[in-house]
Design an enzyme around this catalytic site. Sequence first.
Site, PDB file in Angstrom:
ATOM      1  N   LYS A  88     -22.902 -56.976  49.162  1.00 51.57           N
ATOM      2  CA  LYS A  88     -23.060 -57.847  50.333  1.00 51.57           C
ATOM      3  C   LYS A  88     -24.489 -57.847  50.864  1.00 51.57           C
ATOM      4  CE  LYS A  88     -18.338 -58.560  51.666  1.00 51.57           C
ATOM      5  NZ  LYS A  88     -17.295 -58.497  52.694  1.00 51.57           N
ATOM      6  N   ARG A 113     -12.890 -52.372  47.511  1.00 46.01           N
ATOM      7  CA  ARG A 113     -12.903 -53.643  46.787  1.00 46.01           C
ATOM      8  C   ARG A 113     -14.306 -53.873  46.236  1.00 46.01           C
ATOM      9  NH1 ARG A 113     -13.931 -59.099  47.776  1.00 46.01           N
ATOM     10  NH2 ARG A 113     -12.423 -60.565  46.875  1.00 46.01           N
TER      11      ARG A 113
END
Length: 330
Positions: A270, A305
């Site tokens: 991210k 995840r």
Amino acid sequence: MSGERRYYRPLPGPGPARWRLAGGWTGFSGFEVLARGRPPEHCDEAPADILAALAAPRAPLAGLTMDRPRIMGIVNATPDSFSDGGQYDPAAQAEALLDAGADLLDIGGESTRPGATEVPVADEIARVLPVLRAVAGHTLLSVDTRKAEVAEAALSAGAGMINDVSGFDFDTDLPGVAARAGVPVCLMHAQGLPADMQDDPRYGDVVLDVYDALEARIARAEAAGIPRRRIIVDPGIGFGKTEAHNLAILRRISLYHGLGCPILLGVSRKRLIGSIGDSPVATGRGPGTLALTLAAVAQGVQIHRVHDVAQIRQGLRLWQAVTNNDEAGT
């Protein structure tokens, strides 16, 4: 703090501990007490109901135990994912992630990156079904969707879990689908929709505001007939949050064990990793992803995840060896 709500964050640490966090690999003996508008305090005791929620072992999810960190492999069956959209065959990628040691897979046909627009239901179904059918029966498969019609189609094709980034805010029919199917659900926190969620997000106290929002989502799911033992929570890193918001949540993520559900963390590749770690290309953010994953494992977070399953699995094995914790191996 009289008259104000007090939030008890367990303080995990090495060595002997009074309690086990969520019945897992991390011990804790004290608490950080949080309240809005007040500096944190520390204490050695918590109310019995809060301590029970923090220490109780989490129920298995479709047979997958929560007594050690679990790796959820990401399969983006989309052409526009922020990280790897359109760069691989999704079915082949799903098989590769299983071979790399993923404990479960999350298969999505709609990008929810910042700025993304909604995908028609038929297109989303057409993207995820071939992947689900290709790997059905090999492991727990999660469908990453906000939509009831997509979830129903995916469950029929072999999915055994629903991961809704809207936390049941987007489609009011989805809780009923999940309740009737009797499958685990992950309820994520997001502020706004993907198209506008990064347009100046604001909170009073992001850590506590997210806690309250997840608590409300859990109550809504239970009212729809989904028992808490089948609910996972995700604080939604990068979904309607600034870098400062994300870091505040990551520093105190053990607070969310107080909700009595397993925690799922999605930080893989991210933007904050690229910004802080000076890595503008998403595929180069594996080291930063591992660093945040291990920090979260130390706070007892159960499900991670990630895109790079083999790297994370290797890191967890080394972490286990260094901490000499047999319960946390993968």
